[in-house]
Design an enzyme around this catalytic site. Structure first.
Site, PDB file in Angstrom:
ATOM      1  N   ASP A 109       0.923  -1.218   0.012  1.00 47.99           N
ATOM      2  CA  ASP A 109       0.015   0.288   0.109  1.00 47.99           C
ATOM      3  C   ASP A 109       0.917   1.284  -0.118  1.00 47.99           C
ATOM      4  OD1 ASP A 109      -2.556   1.596   0.416  1.00 47.99           O
ATOM      5  OD2 ASP A 109      -2.240   1.407   2.492  1.00 47.99           O
ATOM      6  N   ASP A 165      -7.862  -9.028   5.716  1.00 47.64           N
ATOM      7  CA  ASP A 165      -8.598  -9.128   6.766  1.00 47.64           C
ATOM      8  C   ASP A 165      -9.332  -7.772   6.864  1.00 47.64           C
ATOM      9  OD1 ASP A 165      -6.145  -7.879   7.860  1.00 47.64           O
ATOM     10  OD2 ASP A 165      -7.290  -7.906   9.603  1.00 47.64           O
TER      11      ASP A 165
HETATM   12  P1  5GP Z   1       2.034  -0.763   3.591  1.00 44.31           P
HETATM   13  O1  5GP Z   1       2.913  -0.719   4.764  1.00 44.31           O
HETATM   14  O2  5GP Z   1       2.405  -1.027   2.289  1.00 44.31           O
HETATM   15  O3  5GP Z   1       1.223   0.594   3.770  1.00 44.31           O
HETATM   16  O4  5GP Z   1       0.863  -1.716   4.092  1.00 44.31           O
HETATM   17  C1  5GP Z   1       0.926  -2.987   3.975  1.00 44.31           C
HETATM   18  C2  5GP Z   1       0.162  -3.674   4.867  1.00 44.31           C
HETATM   19  O5  5GP Z   1      -1.456  -3.020   5.163  1.00 44.31           O
HETATM   20  C3  5GP Z   1      -0.571  -4.865   4.193  1.00 44.31           C
HETATM   21  O6  5GP Z   1       0.393  -6.042   4.781  1.00 44.31           O
HETATM   22  C4  5GP Z   1      -1.678  -5.128   5.118  1.00 44.31           C
HETATM   23  O7  5GP Z   1      -1.882  -5.765   6.077  1.00 44.31           O
HETATM   24  C5  5GP Z   1      -2.281  -4.035   5.114  1.00 44.31           C
HETATM   25  N1  5GP Z   1      -3.143  -3.429   3.999  1.00 44.31           N
HETATM   26  C6  5GP Z   1      -2.986  -2.323   3.201  1.00 44.31           C
HETATM   27  N2  5GP Z   1      -3.982  -2.081   2.137  1.00 44.31           N
HETATM   28  C7  5GP Z   1      -4.926  -3.148   2.476  1.00 44.31           C
HETATM   29  C8  5GP Z   1      -6.233  -3.496   2.183  1.00 44.31           C
HETATM   30  O8  5GP Z   1      -6.843  -2.734   1.199  1.00 44.31           O
HETATM   31  N3  5GP Z   1      -6.936  -4.376   2.874  1.00 44.31           N
HETATM   32  C9  5GP Z   1      -6.317  -4.950   3.913  1.00 44.31           C
HETATM   33  N4  5GP Z   1      -6.891  -5.949   4.361  1.00 44.31           N
HETATM   34  N5  5GP Z   1      -5.074  -4.850   4.272  1.00 44.31           N
HETATM   35  C10 5GP Z   1      -4.482  -3.777   3.780  1.00 44.31           C
END
Ligand code: 5GP
Length: 181
Positions: A109, A165
């Site tokens: 994300d 989740d």
């Molecule tokens: P980042 O560090 O890249 O912002 O986020 C990674 C983590 O955010 C992922 O491993 C996941 O746990 C959570 N995450 C990001 N977007 C989503 C989404 O659309 N749905 C869900 N369920 N988790 C998300």
């Protein structure tokens, strides 16, 4: 596939079917297998909790028997948005020095978790580090991080199912659902 799924009062609608997911899992698996080559004895690192279903399917499709599987756990999300603060909850127990490692994540994300994790793992001197993700939200990036393998690039909407989740729920769904607008 269910028409709608309601979790914690939020409604989700169908987004990616299990068949479509498996098509892309197979494509990514063959890319990883050909990049690793015959002689590699890789360590696949599954990022808990969300990647456990993707990792189970992907690793079996890659089909390299001389591999090890390890797990790490990071947290940054609360409910449906990122806190921006990434914490390691469980570290690696497997020795990865000199190994080809492939990190297997459910979704990238902001990219903050990926960058922190790669930084942590590189300290243990693996030979190569690759990053595979089921889903990538390029528009949400705060880091410019580009995964090596991506099954699906998606817009910045909250999704769940197939391991992902909402507050720990709905990981069991075969298909992937997106939050209803
Ligand atoms: P980042 O560090 O890249 O912002 O986020 C990674 C983590 O955010 C992922 O491993 C996941 O746990 C959570 N995450 C990001 N977007 C989503 C989404 O659309 N749905 C869900 N369920 N988790 C998300």
């Amino acid at each position: 596939m269910e028409n709608k799924v309601t979790i914690n009062g939020l409604t989700f609608v169908p987004y990616l079917t299990h068949d479509k997911i498996m098509e892309q899992v197979k494509r990514v698996a063959s890319e990883i297998r050909s990049d690793l080559g015959e002689s590699s004895d890789p360590v696949f690192i599954c990022v808990l909790n969300g990647a456990f279903i993707f990792a189970a399917d992907l690793i079996r499709e890659i089909g390299i028997n001389d591999c090890k599987i390890a797990f790490v756990r990071y947290a940054s999300y609360e409910g449906t948005s990122s806190t921006g603060h990434v914490r390691q909850l469980t570290g690696l127990t497997e020795d990865i020095a000199g190994k080809d490692i492939v990190i297997i994540e459910d979704i990238v994300d902001t990219g903050l978790t990926a960058v922190k994790m790669i930084d942590d793992l590189k300290k243990q001197n693996p030979r190569t580090v690759k990053f595979a993700t089921l889903l990538h939200k390029p528009e949400s990036s705060k880091t410019g991080f580009e995964p090596d393998y991506v099954a699906f690039s998606i817009p910045p909407k909250f999704i769940l199912g197939y391991g992902l989740d909402l507050d720990g729920k709905a990981r069991n769904l075969h298909d992937i659902y997106v939050i209803e607008e």
